[in-house]
Design a protein around this motif. Structure first.
Motif, PDB file in Angstrom:
ATOM      1  N   GLU A   1      -0.729  -4.556  -1.288  1.00 20.36           N
ATOM      2  CA  GLU A   1      -0.044  -3.273  -2.041  1.00 20.36           C
ATOM      3  C   GLU A   1       0.192  -3.131  -3.546  1.00 20.36           C
ATOM      4  O   GLU A   1       0.141  -2.164  -4.204  1.00 20.36           O
ATOM      5  CB  GLU A   1       1.283  -3.064  -1.903  1.00 20.36           C
ATOM      6  CG  GLU A   1       2.045  -2.681   0.302  1.00 20.36           C
ATOM      7  CD  GLU A   1       3.234  -2.889   1.177  1.00 20.36           C
ATOM      8  OE1 GLU A   1       3.928  -3.355   0.178  1.00 20.36           O
ATOM      9  OE2 GLU A   1       3.520  -2.333   1.970  1.00 20.36           O
TER      10      GLU A   1
ATOM     11  N   GLU B   1      -2.510  -1.475  -5.227  1.00 24.01           N
ATOM     12  CA  GLU B   1      -2.261   0.368  -4.474  1.00 24.01           C
ATOM     13  C   GLU B   1      -2.922   0.497  -2.921  1.00 24.01           C
ATOM     14  O   GLU B   1      -3.771   1.724  -3.105  1.00 24.01           O
ATOM     15  CB  GLU B   1      -2.719   0.564  -5.617  1.00 24.01           C
ATOM     16  CG  GLU B   1      -0.799   1.156  -6.599  1.00 24.01           C
ATOM     17  CD  GLU B   1      -1.290   1.303  -7.711  1.00 24.01           C
ATOM     18  OE1 GLU B   1      -1.958   2.917  -8.235  1.00 24.01           O
ATOM     19  OE2 GLU B   1      -1.485   0.417  -8.866  1.00 24.01           O
TER      20      GLU B   1
ATOM     21  N   LYS C   1       0.076  -8.147   3.295  1.00 17.26           N
ATOM     22  CA  LYS C   1       0.307  -7.131   2.625  1.00 17.26           C
ATOM     23  C   LYS C   1       0.848  -6.514   1.039  1.00 17.26           C
ATOM     24  O   LYS C   1       0.272  -5.545   0.644  1.00 17.26           O
ATOM     25  CB  LYS C   1       1.801  -6.939   4.019  1.00 17.26           C
ATOM     26  CG  LYS C   1       2.323  -5.401   3.496  1.00 17.26           C
ATOM     27  CD  LYS C   1       3.527  -4.989   4.870  1.00 17.26           C
ATOM     28  CE  LYS C   1       4.342  -3.502   4.646  1.00 17.26           C
ATOM     29  NZ  LYS C   1       4.896  -3.662   3.967  1.00 17.26           N
TER      30      LYS C   1
ATOM     31  N   LYS D   1      -4.044  -0.133   0.840  1.00 17.69           N
ATOM     32  CA  LYS D   1      -3.067  -0.427   3.052  1.00 17.69           C
ATOM     33  C   LYS D   1      -4.174  -1.142   3.341  1.00 17.69           C
ATOM     34  O   LYS D   1      -4.576  -1.338   3.708  1.00 17.69           O
ATOM     35  CB  LYS D   1      -3.644   1.455   3.109  1.00 17.69           C
ATOM     36  CG  LYS D   1      -2.066   2.289   2.579  1.00 17.69           C
ATOM     37  CD  LYS D   1      -2.409   3.754   3.637  1.00 17.69           C
ATOM     38  CE  LYS D   1      -3.816   4.584   2.864  1.00 17.69           C
ATOM     39  NZ  LYS D   1      -4.088   5.591   2.790  1.00 17.69           N
TER      40      LYS D   1
ATOM     41  N   TYR E   1      -7.615  -1.222   2.814  1.00 16.50           N
ATOM     42  CA  TYR E   1      -8.195  -0.185   2.301  1.00 16.50           C
ATOM     43  C   TYR E   1      -7.797  -0.421   0.129  1.00 16.50           C
ATOM     44  O   TYR E   1      -6.810  -0.403   0.670  1.00 16.50           O
ATOM     45  CB  TYR E   1      -7.614   0.895   2.600  1.00 16.50           C
ATOM     46  CG  TYR E   1      -8.352   0.863   4.088  1.00 16.50           C
ATOM     47  CD1 TYR E   1      -9.332   1.898   4.732  1.00 16.50           C
ATOM     48  CD2 TYR E   1      -6.876   1.262   4.902  1.00 16.50           C
ATOM     49  CE1 TYR E   1      -9.355   2.116   5.878  1.00 16.50           C
ATOM     50  CE2 TYR E   1      -6.814   1.330   6.317  1.00 16.50           C
ATOM     51  CZ  TYR E   1      -8.718   1.838   6.749  1.00 16.50           C
ATOM     52  OH  TYR E   1      -8.972   2.390   7.979  1.00 16.50           O
TER      53      TYR E   1
ATOM     54  N   SER F   1      -4.129  -1.639   8.013  1.00 18.05           N
ATOM     55  CA  SER F   1      -3.457  -1.374   9.431  1.00 18.05           C
ATOM     56  C   SER F   1      -3.922  -2.206  10.555  1.00 18.05           C
ATOM     57  O   SER F   1      -5.362  -2.408   9.779  1.00 18.05           O
ATOM     58  CB  SER F   1      -3.960   0.059   9.791  1.00 18.05           C
ATOM     59  OG  SER F   1      -5.707   0.556   9.509  1.00 18.05           O
TER      60      SER F   1
END
Ligand code: ADP
Length: 256
Positions: free
Chosen positions: A232, A235, A228, A237, A253, A239
């Motif tokens: 991050e 920048e 994570k 994502k 992504y 899921s």
């Protein structure tokens, strides 16, 4: 809430009123709790393998060493537990580096085909040991500006989990696709799956759906927290789609 107060006097020194300042320290308290939790967790995670290493070493020194079968069994345990300790310390260092303010990404043009070619041999052995079929499908010449070593770690962590939480003869698939402005990395497995209520907590440090099981697979409980963080700072994502007993799909992504 923390309250700081002071009286106000008039020119004849008589009490005229008071000032009360209310500080909302929910956030600070939360941070402090998280820090305490983290230290307690780290200590516990370090203690478990060390207790076991020490116990087996002491038993050997007490005479169990004379039996060659026992010697081999115990040394194997000591070696495995040391490997776990090493992994935990490496993960902790990675997390702490990622959290430092001065942390900088080393971005370069990263070709996803090359990256997958580097990652698969590292993972293949553990898949084969479990009889899991590991396949990869990468779109042609997909590239992005990213930190290669970090993205590599994301893919390794997701694949390692997929293999750990999938039983013998299952399947693990890595798929890389892209759109005009982002790259999608998808890791899906046919494994044990995850309860809906556990999904929001998966990326917390040391969170495990099933502690005992996760320890047996050699996990540190930090793999997804690292994923994570890396995503991050790029920048991007991440899921998760999952159903108990019906496998999991993790998607990352990353903007190009
Ligand atoms: P661990 O070292 O325990 O694997 P992670 O941070 O990598 O730690 O994962 C956290 C938890 O999420 C795991 O303990 C496991 O319960 C769950 N998990 C992660 N990946 C999968 C997966 N592919 N299938 C099922 N459960 C998973």
């Amino acid at each position: 809430i923390e309250i700081v107060g002071a009286p106000i006097f008039n020119e004849r020194n008589m009490l005229k009123g008071a000032v009360l300042v209310l500080y909302d320290i929910t956030h600070l308290k939360k941070l402090e709790l998280m820090r305490k939790d983290f230290v307690a967790n780290v200590s516990h995670e370090l203690k478990t393998p060390i207790t076991s290493i020490k116990g087996f070493a002491e038993t050997l020194l007490d005479g169990a060493m004379n039996d060659s079968e026992t010697l081999k069994n115990f040394l194997t345990i000591i070696n495995d537990e040391s490997t776990r300790l090493q992994g935990l310390i490496e993960d902790l260092l990675t997390l702490s580096r990622l959290e430092k303010d001065e942390f900088k990404l080393v971005r370069s043009t990263l070709n996803m085909n090359d990256l997958v070619d580097e990652v698969l041999p590292i993972i293949r052995q553990s898949a084969e040991q479990k009889g899991i079929s590991l396949t990869a499908e990468v779109g042609e010449s997909i590239s992005l500006q990213a930190d290669k070593e970090r993205v590599k770690q994301v893919v390794i962590n997701l694949l390692t989990n997929a293999i750990s939480y999938t039983s013998e003869d299952g399947e693990v698939k890595l798929t890389v696709t892209d759109t005009e402005d982002e790259v999608q990395i998808q890791v899906s497995d046919t494994g044990i799956g995850i309860d809906q209520e556990a999904i929001p907590r998966l990326f917390e440090r040391f969170y495990r759906v099933d502690k005992a099981r996760s320890r047996n697979t050699g996990g540190t409980g930090l793999g997804l927290a690292i994923v994570k963080h890396i995503v991050e700072v790029h920048e991007g994502k991440v899921s998760v789609d999952s159903e108990p007993n019906n496998g999991s799909t993790f998607r990352v992504y990353l903007p190009k």
